[in-house]
Design a protein around this motif. Structure first.
Motif, PDB file in Angstrom:
ATOM      1  N   UNK A 186      -5.972   8.132 -39.312  1.00  0.00           N
ATOM      2  CA  UNK A 186      -4.712   7.537 -38.882  1.00  0.00           C
ATOM      3  C   UNK A 186      -4.982   6.149 -38.322  1.00  0.00           C
ATOM      4  N   UNK A 187      -4.068   5.248 -38.593  1.00  0.00           N
ATOM      5  CA  UNK A 187      -4.197   3.898 -38.061  1.00  0.00           C
ATOM      6  C   UNK A 187      -3.899   3.926 -36.572  1.00  0.00           C
ATOM      7  N   UNK A 188      -4.506   3.002 -35.851  1.00  0.00           N
ATOM      8  CA  UNK A 188      -4.262   2.941 -34.414  1.00  0.00           C
ATOM      9  C   UNK A 188      -3.717   1.571 -34.046  1.00  0.00           C
ATOM     10  N   UNK A 189      -3.005   1.528 -32.930  1.00  0.00           N
ATOM     11  CA  UNK A 189      -2.474   0.273 -32.408  1.00  0.00           C
ATOM     12  C   UNK A 189      -3.073   0.049 -31.033  1.00  0.00           C
ATOM     13  N   UNK A 190      -3.599  -1.131 -30.805  1.00  0.00           N
ATOM     14  CA  UNK A 190      -4.140  -1.451 -29.486  1.00  0.00           C
ATOM     15  C   UNK A 190      -2.999  -1.820 -28.562  1.00  0.00           C
ATOM     16  N   UNK A 191      -3.059  -1.282 -27.335  1.00  0.00           N
ATOM     17  CA  UNK A 191      -2.026  -1.576 -26.361  1.00  0.00           C
ATOM     18  C   UNK A 191      -2.630  -1.556 -24.970  1.00  0.00           C
ATOM     19  N   UNK A 192      -1.958  -2.187 -24.053  1.00  0.00           N
ATOM     20  CA  UNK A 192      -2.412  -2.199 -22.666  1.00  0.00           C
ATOM     21  C   UNK A 192      -1.457  -1.339 -21.853  1.00  0.00           C
ATOM     22  N   UNK A 193      -2.003  -0.406 -21.076  1.00  0.00           N
ATOM     23  CA  UNK A 193      -1.159   0.450 -20.247  1.00  0.00           C
ATOM     24  C   UNK A 193      -1.657   0.434 -18.813  1.00  0.00           C
ATOM     25  N   UNK A 194      -0.814   0.873 -17.910  1.00  0.00           N
ATOM     26  CA  UNK A 194      -1.189   0.991 -16.500  1.00  0.00           C
ATOM     27  C   UNK A 194      -1.171   2.451 -16.111  1.00  0.00           C
ATOM     28  N   UNK A 195      -2.217   2.862 -15.404  1.00  0.00           N
ATOM     29  CA  UNK A 195      -2.316   4.221 -14.881  1.00  0.00           C
ATOM     30  C   UNK A 195      -2.481   4.139 -13.373  1.00  0.00           C
ATOM     31  N   UNK A 196      -2.096   5.216 -12.689  1.00  0.00           N
ATOM     32  CA  UNK A 196      -2.426   5.268 -11.266  1.00  0.00           C
ATOM     33  C   UNK A 196      -3.930   5.494 -11.161  1.00  0.00           C
ATOM     34  N   UNK A 197      -4.477   5.239  -9.985  1.00  0.00           N
ATOM     35  CA  UNK A 197      -5.920   5.479  -9.802  1.00  0.00           C
ATOM     36  C   UNK A 197      -6.249   6.953 -10.034  1.00  0.00           C
ATOM     37  N   UNK A 198      -5.371   7.837  -9.586  1.00  0.00           N
ATOM     38  CA  UNK A 198      -5.604   9.278  -9.755  1.00  0.00           C
ATOM     39  C   UNK A 198      -5.582   9.665 -11.236  1.00  0.00           C
ATOM     40  N   UNK A 199      -4.644   9.100 -11.996  1.00  0.00           N
ATOM     41  CA  UNK A 199      -4.574   9.402 -13.431  1.00  0.00           C
ATOM     42  C   UNK A 199      -5.828   8.910 -14.151  1.00  0.00           C
ATOM     43  N   UNK A 200      -6.251   7.704 -13.815  1.00  0.00           N
ATOM     44  CA  UNK A 200      -7.437   7.152 -14.468  1.00  0.00           C
ATOM     45  C   UNK A 200      -8.676   7.964 -14.114  1.00  0.00           C
ATOM     46  N   UNK A 201      -8.792   8.347 -12.858  1.00  0.00           N
ATOM     47  CA  UNK A 201      -9.944   9.143 -12.425  1.00  0.00           C
ATOM     48  C   UNK A 201      -9.977  10.482 -13.165  1.00  0.00           C
ATOM     49  N   UNK A 202      -8.820  11.108 -13.293  1.00  0.00           N
ATOM     50  CA  UNK A 202      -8.757  12.393 -13.988  1.00  0.00           C
ATOM     51  C   UNK A 202      -9.123  12.231 -15.468  1.00  0.00           C
ATOM     52  N   UNK A 203      -8.583  11.202 -16.108  1.00  0.00           N
ATOM     53  CA  UNK A 203      -8.890  10.957 -17.526  1.00  0.00           C
ATOM     54  C   UNK A 203     -10.383  10.697 -17.708  1.00  0.00           C
ATOM     55  N   UNK A 204     -10.976   9.891 -16.825  1.00  0.00           N
ATOM     56  CA  UNK A 204     -12.418   9.609 -16.927  1.00  0.00           C
ATOM     57  C   UNK A 204     -13.245  10.877 -16.715  1.00  0.00           C
ATOM     58  N   UNK A 205     -12.785  11.727 -15.804  1.00  0.00           N
ATOM     59  CA  UNK A 205     -13.475  12.990 -15.542  1.00  0.00           C
ATOM     60  C   UNK A 205     -13.475  13.867 -16.801  1.00  0.00           C
ATOM     61  N   UNK A 206     -12.356  13.904 -17.503  1.00  0.00           N
ATOM     62  CA  UNK A 206     -12.276  14.681 -18.745  1.00  0.00           C
ATOM     63  C   UNK A 206     -13.257  14.153 -19.786  1.00  0.00           C
TER      64      UNK A 206
END
Length: 88
Positions: free
Chosen positions: A1-21
């Motif tokens: 599948x083709x992808x599109x680059x985009x910039x998003x904002x996450x809370x610090x907690x969301x980013x920490x959780x995503x990085x942990x995963x």
């Protein structure tokens, strides 16, 4: 599948959780975490829309047809929702 680059904002907690995963090996990248989250949202929305469509169809059928008791109506509603879920 083709992808599109985009910039998003996450809370610090969301980013920490995503990085942990990612660090635990559940996902290969932050992008994969967010893509999976969006797919879950899409599936949830589609399920809600299918249930709403089933209820609308039942209401229309009741409006046009003979009286259906509450017990029988509930059973028919559950059957319609189940059949729409299995079609997907």
């Amino acid at each position: 599948a083709m992808t599109a680059k985009t910039s998003i904002s996450l809370t610090y907690a969301q980013e920490a959780y995503a990085r942990e995963l990612v660090e635990r090996g559940r996902y290969p990248s932050l992008s994969a975490v967010l893509q999976h989250g969006l797919e879950l949202l899409r599936a949830e929305r589609e399920a809600e829309e299918a249930e709403t469509a089933a209820l609308r169809a039942l209401l229309e059928e009741r409006r046009r047809g003979p009286f259906v008791g509450v017990k029988d109506g509930r059973k028919r509603t559950e059957q319609m929702i189940a059949s729409r879920r299995t079609r997907r």
